[in-house]
Design a protein around this motif. Sequence first.
Motif, PDB file in Angstrom:
ATOM      1  N   GLY A   1      40.987  38.167  21.183  1.00 44.21           N
ATOM      2  CA  GLY A   1      42.352  38.355  20.709  1.00 44.21           C
ATOM      3  C   GLY A   1      42.581  39.763  20.195  1.00 44.21           C
ATOM      4  O   GLY A   1      43.695  40.285  20.285  1.00 44.21           O
ATOM      5  N   LEU A   2      41.554  40.413  19.676  1.00 41.78           N
ATOM      6  CA  LEU A   2      41.696  41.783  19.196  1.00 41.78           C
ATOM      7  C   LEU A   2      42.186  42.689  20.327  1.00 41.78           C
ATOM      8  O   LEU A   2      43.129  43.452  20.159  1.00 41.78           O
ATOM      9  CB  LEU A   2      40.361  42.289  18.643  1.00 41.78           C
ATOM     10  N   LEU A   3      41.554  42.584  21.496  1.00 40.44           N
ATOM     11  CA  LEU A   3      41.925  43.439  22.621  1.00 40.44           C
ATOM     12  C   LEU A   3      43.152  42.915  23.359  1.00 40.44           C
ATOM     13  O   LEU A   3      43.887  43.690  23.958  1.00 40.44           O
ATOM     14  CB  LEU A   3      40.737  43.587  23.570  1.00 40.44           C
ATOM     15  N   SER A   4      43.386  41.625  23.277  1.00 37.49           N
ATOM     16  CA  SER A   4      44.599  41.049  23.862  1.00 37.49           C
ATOM     17  C   SER A   4      45.820  41.486  23.070  1.00 37.49           C
ATOM     18  O   SER A   4      46.825  41.942  23.635  1.00 37.49           O
ATOM     19  CB  SER A   4      44.488  39.528  23.876  1.00 37.49           C
ATOM     20  N   GLN A   5      45.747  41.379  21.753  1.00 32.75           N
ATOM     21  CA  GLN A   5      46.871  41.755  20.900  1.00 32.75           C
ATOM     22  C   GLN A   5      47.109  43.267  20.896  1.00 32.75           C
ATOM     23  O   GLN A   5      48.227  43.730  20.680  1.00 32.75           O
ATOM     24  CB  GLN A   5      46.658  41.216  19.492  1.00 32.75           C
ATOM     25  N   ALA A   6      46.050  44.035  21.144  1.00 28.73           N
ATOM     26  CA  ALA A   6      46.201  45.491  21.192  1.00 28.73           C
ATOM     27  C   ALA A   6      47.067  45.937  22.370  1.00 28.73           C
ATOM     28  O   ALA A   6      47.596  47.048  22.354  1.00 28.73           O
ATOM     29  CB  ALA A   6      44.830  46.164  21.258  1.00 28.73           C
ATOM     30  N   LYS A   7      47.240  45.073  23.371  1.00 31.87           N
ATOM     31  CA  LYS A   7      48.117  45.411  24.502  1.00 31.87           C
ATOM     32  C   LYS A   7      49.551  45.646  24.024  1.00 31.87           C
ATOM     33  O   LYS A   7      50.248  46.490  24.567  1.00 31.87           O
ATOM     34  CB  LYS A   7      48.122  44.286  25.547  1.00 31.87           C
ATOM     35  N   THR A   8      49.985  44.887  23.007  1.00 32.40           N
ATOM     36  CA  THR A   8      51.376  44.976  22.555  1.00 32.40           C
ATOM     37  C   THR A   8      51.519  45.473  21.117  1.00 32.40           C
ATOM     38  O   THR A   8      52.612  45.800  20.698  1.00 32.40           O
ATOM     39  CB  THR A   8      52.064  43.595  22.669  1.00 32.40           C
ATOM     40  N   ASN A   9      50.435  45.533  20.374  1.00 31.38           N
ATOM     41  CA  ASN A   9      50.465  45.947  18.974  1.00 31.38           C
ATOM     42  C   ASN A   9      50.019  47.411  18.890  1.00 31.38           C
ATOM     43  O   ASN A   9      48.828  47.713  19.005  1.00 31.38           O
ATOM     44  CB  ASN A   9      49.547  45.036  18.155  1.00 31.38           C
ATOM     45  N   GLU A  10      50.963  48.303  18.689  1.00 30.42           N
ATOM     46  CA  GLU A  10      50.676  49.739  18.712  1.00 30.42           C
ATOM     47  C   GLU A  10      49.658  50.145  17.644  1.00 30.42           C
ATOM     48  O   GLU A  10      48.770  50.957  17.889  1.00 30.42           O
ATOM     49  CB  GLU A  10      51.967  50.529  18.535  1.00 30.42           C
ATOM     50  N   ALA A  11      49.759  49.583  16.443  1.00 24.78           N
ATOM     51  CA  ALA A  11      48.827  49.935  15.368  1.00 24.78           C
ATOM     52  C   ALA A  11      47.400  49.508  15.725  1.00 24.78           C
ATOM     53  O   ALA A  11      46.449  50.277  15.564  1.00 24.78           O
ATOM     54  CB  ALA A  11      49.259  49.295  14.052  1.00 24.78           C
ATOM     55  N   LEU A  12      47.263  48.295  16.238  1.00 21.46           N
ATOM     56  CA  LEU A  12      45.949  47.783  16.626  1.00 21.46           C
ATOM     57  C   LEU A  12      45.391  48.605  17.792  1.00 21.46           C
ATOM     58  O   LEU A  12      44.206  48.942  17.826  1.00 21.46           O
ATOM     59  CB  LEU A  12      46.063  46.305  16.986  1.00 21.46           C
TER      60      LEU A  12
ATOM     61  N   VAL B   1      23.847  49.392  14.993  1.00 23.28           N
ATOM     62  CA  VAL B   1      24.505  48.227  14.410  1.00 23.28           C
ATOM     63  C   VAL B   1      25.331  47.510  15.474  1.00 23.28           C
ATOM     64  O   VAL B   1      25.986  48.156  16.297  1.00 23.28           O
ATOM     65  CB  VAL B   1      25.437  48.642  13.250  1.00 23.28           C
ATOM     66  N   VAL B   2      25.294  46.179  15.431  1.00 22.32           N
ATOM     67  CA  VAL B   2      26.185  45.388  16.273  1.00 22.32           C
ATOM     68  C   VAL B   2      27.088  44.563  15.366  1.00 22.32           C
ATOM     69  O   VAL B   2      26.619  43.851  14.482  1.00 22.32           O
ATOM     70  CB  VAL B   2      25.423  44.495  17.280  1.00 22.32           C
ATOM     71  N   TYR B   3      28.381  44.727  15.572  1.00 21.37           N
ATOM     72  CA  TYR B   3      29.389  43.947  14.850  1.00 21.37           C
ATOM     73  C   TYR B   3      29.816  42.789  15.740  1.00 21.37           C
ATOM     74  O   TYR B   3      30.076  42.984  16.931  1.00 21.37           O
ATOM     75  CB  TYR B   3      30.600  44.820  14.494  1.00 21.37           C
ATOM     76  N   HIS B   4      29.899  41.606  15.154  1.00 17.05           N
ATOM     77  CA  HIS B   4      30.189  40.365  15.885  1.00 17.05           C
ATOM     78  C   HIS B   4      31.592  39.880  15.541  1.00 17.05           C
ATOM     79  O   HIS B   4      31.872  39.550  14.391  1.00 17.05           O
ATOM     80  CB  HIS B   4      29.143  39.323  15.472  1.00 17.05           C
ATOM     81  N   ILE B   5      32.459  39.828  16.551  1.00 20.53           N
ATOM     82  CA  ILE B   5      33.819  39.345  16.331  1.00 20.53           C
ATOM     83  C   ILE B   5      34.089  38.196  17.297  1.00 20.53           C
ATOM     84  O   ILE B   5      34.150  38.400  18.514  1.00 20.53           O
ATOM     85  CB  ILE B   5      34.856  40.476  16.512  1.00 20.53           C
ATOM     86  N   ASN B   6      34.229  37.003  16.741  1.00 19.24           N
ATOM     87  CA  ASN B   6      34.515  35.819  17.557  1.00 19.24           C
ATOM     88  C   ASN B   6      35.573  34.942  16.892  1.00 19.24           C
ATOM     89  O   ASN B   6      35.625  33.746  17.128  1.00 19.24           O
ATOM     90  CB  ASN B   6      33.243  35.010  17.831  1.00 19.24           C
ATOM     91  N   TYR B   7      36.418  35.542  16.094  1.00 21.89           N
ATOM     92  CA  TYR B   7      37.409  34.783  15.330  1.00 21.89           C
ATOM     93  C   TYR B   7      38.806  35.309  15.609  1.00 21.89           C
ATOM     94  O   TYR B   7      38.987  36.432  16.079  1.00 21.89           O
ATOM     95  CB  TYR B   7      37.109  34.867  13.831  1.00 21.89           C
ATOM     96  N   ASP B   8      39.775  34.502  15.294  1.00 17.24           N
ATOM     97  CA  ASP B   8      41.176  34.869  15.422  1.00 17.24           C
ATOM     98  C   ASP B   8      41.505  35.919  14.366  1.00 17.24           C
ATOM     99  O   ASP B   8      40.948  35.894  13.271  1.00 17.24           O
ATOM    100  CB  ASP B   8      42.036  33.617  15.233  1.00 17.24           C
ATOM    101  N   GLY B   9      42.422  36.811  14.674  1.00 18.05           N
ATOM    102  CA  GLY B   9      42.780  37.887  13.747  1.00 18.05           C
ATOM    103  C   GLY B   9      43.581  37.447  12.544  1.00 18.05           C
ATOM    104  O   GLY B   9      43.734  38.194  11.586  1.00 18.05           O
ATOM    105  N   GLY B  10      44.089  36.233  12.592  1.00 19.85           N
ATOM    106  CA  GLY B  10      44.870  35.744  11.466  1.00 19.85           C
ATOM    107  C   GLY B  10      46.270  36.307  11.446  1.00 19.85           C
ATOM    108  O   GLY B  10      46.699  37.017  12.357  1.00 19.85           O
ATOM    109  N   GLN B  11      46.966  36.001  10.377  1.00 20.41           N
ATOM    110  CA  GLN B  11      48.352  36.449  10.226  1.00 20.41           C
ATOM    111  C   GLN B  11      48.407  37.976  10.225  1.00 20.41           C
ATOM    112  O   GLN B  11      47.680  38.636   9.490  1.00 20.41           O
ATOM    113  CB  GLN B  11      48.939  35.892   8.935  1.00 20.41           C
TER     114      GLN B  11
END
Length: 154
Positions: free
Chosen positions: A82-93, A36-46
């Motif tokens: 943004g998923l991997l960018s935000q994971a730099k500072t978001n411990e849960a992510l 399976v390939v999952y496609h993520i190209n959107y902003d994570g939202g609030q």
Amino acid sequence: MKHLIALATALTLAAASVLFSAANAEANERYGKQKVVYHINYDGGQDDKKYRGARRNIQNHSNAVGAENMDIKVVLHGNGLGLLSQAKTNEALRGQVLELKGQNVAMHVCNNTLKGRKISYENDLFDVFAEDIVPSGVAELSHLQLQGYTYIKP
């Protein structure tokens, strides 16, 4: 009395284990091995809600089929980085990304997005290495589908 309680607890755990094993075997038989390939190209939202939802979809899929029966790739491009960018500072992510990677979920990061947005994968993204970079996110999606991967966009 304590022995009876301990015995009852042990029997309950054993019965639950048998039921879980039977359910897992049934799921494995029903679903077989999957690519399976999952496609993520959107902003994570609030509050990264969309990213967390995608992660839950991937985890639920793996749980249903069995991680040993899954070959999962996640292609990230555009706003999906943004998923991997935000994971730099978001411990849960960050923990969720590591949990998926611990189950052999591969993250493929689009080089076109890195270049176009002047993003350094070493400095700006969480847990990304040279081997995770693909030339083009959309070309990678097509390439994987030609190899028999099912396309899912959570």
